[in-house]
Design a protein around this motif. Structure first.
Motif, PDB file in Angstrom:
ATOM      1  N   ALA B 335     -24.543  -6.817   1.568  1.00 38.59           N
ATOM      2  CA  ALA B 335     -25.388  -7.854   2.153  1.00 38.59           C
ATOM      3  C   ALA B 335     -25.106  -7.916   3.790  1.00 38.59           C
ATOM      4  N   LEU B 336     -24.106  -7.272   4.107  1.00 39.93           N
ATOM      5  CA  LEU B 336     -23.779  -7.720   5.609  1.00 39.93           C
ATOM      6  C   LEU B 336     -24.877  -7.160   6.707  1.00 39.93           C
ATOM      7  N   TYR B 337     -25.375  -5.904   6.209  1.00 41.57           N
ATOM      8  CA  TYR B 337     -26.550  -5.388   6.945  1.00 41.57           C
ATOM      9  C   TYR B 337     -27.914  -5.648   6.484  1.00 41.57           C
ATOM     10  N   ALA B 338     -28.066  -6.377   5.473  1.00 41.43           N
ATOM     11  CA  ALA B 338     -29.260  -6.534   4.882  1.00 41.43           C
ATOM     12  C   ALA B 338     -29.780  -7.912   5.565  1.00 41.43           C
TER      13      ALA B 338
END
Lengths: 326, 362
Positions: B335-338
């Motif tokens: 989710a960090l880069y989403a």
């Protein structure tokens, strides 16, 4: 190919995108009845009406935020800054609202909005009206940055920026508006974001640059040709997304590079790119990369001092000589 | 039930008249009671979650201000837009965001309204048209004006209602936005939740003019409403929203209220800027839940047993929300880069730390 000015190319792009999508509107200071401070929106009020070509009060923070809210609700605003120098008043809404909205809402609110206007210096406008602003925007994840240097790029990239679903800072050049060039006649001429353009080909050194500095680089390249030095002039066209493949391809061919930009050196675009080149192509380099930038001072008014402050073809040639150990 | 059992100040008017006067049915009045009890219990649960370290960061509670949320949002249509600042948990609930999704967001969990990436200050729900959750004082005011712009642009019959604290009226963006809304006659309702303090600064210390004057220079009608009287709020906003959706243009509302807790969880209840007595007096005299309780009991619409049932239900929903949040996993590392970008362009790099690249490669 039609020959037109950079201004006319932007105007065509706006007209075509507004015809294509009724959700696109243009808002900013003097864009309607005055035809735009730099006449980029000439004739658009007549064609699209005051609902879609909107004169705003001089309220940069306010109308930028309004545009961001309209984008949240599903429109595709084009917000014009008379110049990006005035957009410092509005940068909270660009960075804190536009660039972060999609992330902090976990993808619920895409932000299809373009912030456009001239950036950088023109002639003798002194400190507050002469600064290159692209790194303020490219610094923030969530904001794309586009810097066209020719009429064709201006048209094709503005169309792409308007269609993009993320916020785009679209940075023009005041001194480019009258610049003429060929623009393809295609019905729908779009240049994808993230594709650099090799504006001049040579094998000895890579001159990497963006925005109106491509013309300084080309001038330098022509002079260098006479000296038997052949330079690649690579126009990044977009700072984010960044065509790193094209940069690496050129550097791996020439083994030497100079980065030229209009802005200040500290944490400039060149600083980022030099860092990436040394990280990803260290073994291909035959010399340290040199950056050519504006002098690290606020822009002075006096003509002679302004000339000294701006990056010139001579500065570029000096840098090229250094990386070639000449 | 509020902590204090002290009766509210007696009004000269007979309380049984209040429902008829505001055109509010018994059922609706009970629903408003149920809603406000939920907001109170929900916030108390959040307070507890913060105390035991389940909730981090900044957390601003709405306790004491519940009537403003129920009374202004409940009369709106589902397709009306509501936006707020960072004291917005209960406003999100009022607009229909599920308590589980709000609590899970406070807990920073995957099933939160923003997948755990927004936190207490950034509750969003596009389906409910709850437009956030904004953390820069006054920053949401131009945004909500842009939503009103879209409503007018598309010729819709909805309204854009935006909350701000009293401190926001000293921000430039507030004035720029109100001016534009007036010039273009936009369907925007600007609601100042005037709880008398911007963090720890009394409004009277940062403004020489009264709140009711702030929109006057722009030609925007200004209204002062008792934000502790949910029936009066409901009736007022029901009528106001109807006018605005039919072209009355922007409106400014000074919703007079009081915060029973500190500015945020790191601020004690009274703090250094207001006296304990002042807070206690407000709780005794201006508790919106106690005020409605007294009105409804006097009118014979509510009895103690029903009230206790309602309260037990509110506690249960809040407890369930906390349980739901606890059971929801934290967002995964993916989710960090989403959702940094809505559109990943096929050409060029958008990320510059090279981590997404190396993760793809691994």
């Amino acid at each position: 190919m039609a020959v037109m000015t950079y201004r006319e190319a932007l105007n065509e792009a706006l007209r075509e995108e507004m015809e294509r999508d009724p959700d696109v509107f243009l808002m900013g200071e003097e864009v309607a009845e005055y035809d735009g401070a730099y006449k980029v929106s000439k004739g658009l009020l007549e064609e699209f009406g005051e609902q879609r070509i909107v004169d705003s009060p001089i309220s940069e923070l306010g109308f930028t935020g309004l545009g961001v809210g309209a984008a949240m609700a599903g429109l595709r605003p084009v917000i014009e800054f008379m110049t990006f120098n005035f957009a410092f008043l509005a940068i909270d809404q660009v960075i804190n609202s536009a660039a972060k909205m999609y992330y902090m809402s976990e993808g619920q609110f895409p932000m299809p909005i373009v912030f456009r206007g001239p950036t950088g210096a023109a002639l003798q406008l002194s400190a507050q009206h002469s600064q290159a602003c692209e790194t303020y925007y490219s610094h923030a994840p969530g904001c794309k940055v586009v810097t066209p240097g020719t009429p064709a790029d201006a048209k094709g990239l503005l169309k792409a920026a308007i269609r993009d679903n993320d916020p785009v800072a679209f940075m023009e050049g005041e001194s480019l508006y009258n610049f003429k060039g060929e623009v393809p006649d295609d019905d729908d001429f779009v240049i994808p974001l993230g594709v650099a353009d090799l504006k001049h080909e040579g094998g000895d050194v890579s001159l990497i640059t963006h925005g109106k500095m491509i013309h300084v680089a080309l001038q330098a390249a022509q002079k260098l040709e006479k000296d038997g030095i052949h330079a690649d002039v690579l126009d990044l066209r977009t700072i984010r997304p960044l065509d790193m493949d094209a940069i690496l391809e050129s550097v791996k061919k020439t083994n030497r590079a100079v980065y030229l930009e209009e802005g200040w050196p500290y944490a400039g675009t060149g600083a980022q790119i030099v860092s990436m080149i040394q990280e990803e192509a260290f073994d291909d380099l035959d010399a340290p990369i040199i950056r050519v930038t504006q002098a690290d001072v606020p822009m002075p008014y006096a003509k002679n001092l302004e000339m000294l402050a701006k990056p010139s073809a001579n500065h570029v040639i000096e840098a090229v000589n250094k990386v070639l150990y000449r | 039930m509020p902590e204090t059992k002290t009766k509210a100040k007696k009004s000269s008017r007979k309380k049984s008249d209040a429902l008829a006067e505001h055109g509010i049915s018994d059922e609706l009045a009970l629903e408003l009671m149920r809603d406000m009890l939920l907001y109170r219990r929900f916030e108390e649960k959040a307070e507890e979650g913060y105390a035991i370290g389940k909730i981090g960061g900044f957390c601003h509670l709405h306790i004491g201000q519940e009537a403003g949320a129920a009374g202004s949002i409940k009369p709106l249509r589902d397709d009306d837009y509501v936006m707020s600042a960072y004291r917005e948990h209960t406003q999100a609930l009022a607009k229909g965001v599920h308590p589980n999704a709000v609590m899970a967001e406070l807990y920073g969990r995957k099933d939160g309204s923003s997948g755990g990436k927004g936190g207490s200050m950034h509750i969003f729900d596009a389906d409910c048209r709850f437009m956030g959750g904004h953390g820069i004082v006054g920053g949401q005011v131009p945004l909500a004006t842009g939503i009103a712009w879209k409503i007018k642009y598309r010729g819709e019959e909805t309204v854009s209602l935006v909350f701000m604290g009293d401190a926001a009226v000293n921000q430039g963006g507030f004035h720029e936005a109100l001016n534009m809304a007036a010039v273009w006659n936009l369907p925007a309702i600007y609601v100042v939740e005037n709880n008398e303090y911007g963090m720890g600064t009394a409004f009277s210390r940062v403004s020489r003019t009264d709140m009711s004057t702030k929109a006057v220079p722009y030609g925007i009608p200004s209204h002062t409403v008792d934000g502790q009287d949910v029936l009066a709020c409901y009736a007022f906003f029901r009528d106001l929203a109807d006018k605005v959706r039919h072209g009355a243009g922007p409106q400014f509302v000074d919703l007079q209220t009081y915060r029973f807790r500190g500015h945020s969880m790191s601020d004690p209840v009274s703090g250094t800027y207001r006296s304990v007595e002042e807070v206690l007096q407000a709780k005794e005299e201006r508790d919106p839940i106690a005020l409605l309780r007294d009105t409804l009991m006097e009118a014979g619409v509510l009895d103690q047993e029903t009230l206790e049932e309602m309260d037990a239900e509110a506690r249960q929903v809040s407890l369930d929300a906390a349980d739901f949040a606890e059971a929801s996993p934290p967002p995964g590392p993916e989710a960090l880069y989403a959702n940094v970008w809505a559109e990943i362009n096929p050409n060029g790099r958008l990320f510059f730390d090279r981590r997404p690249e190396s993760e793809e490669a691994s």
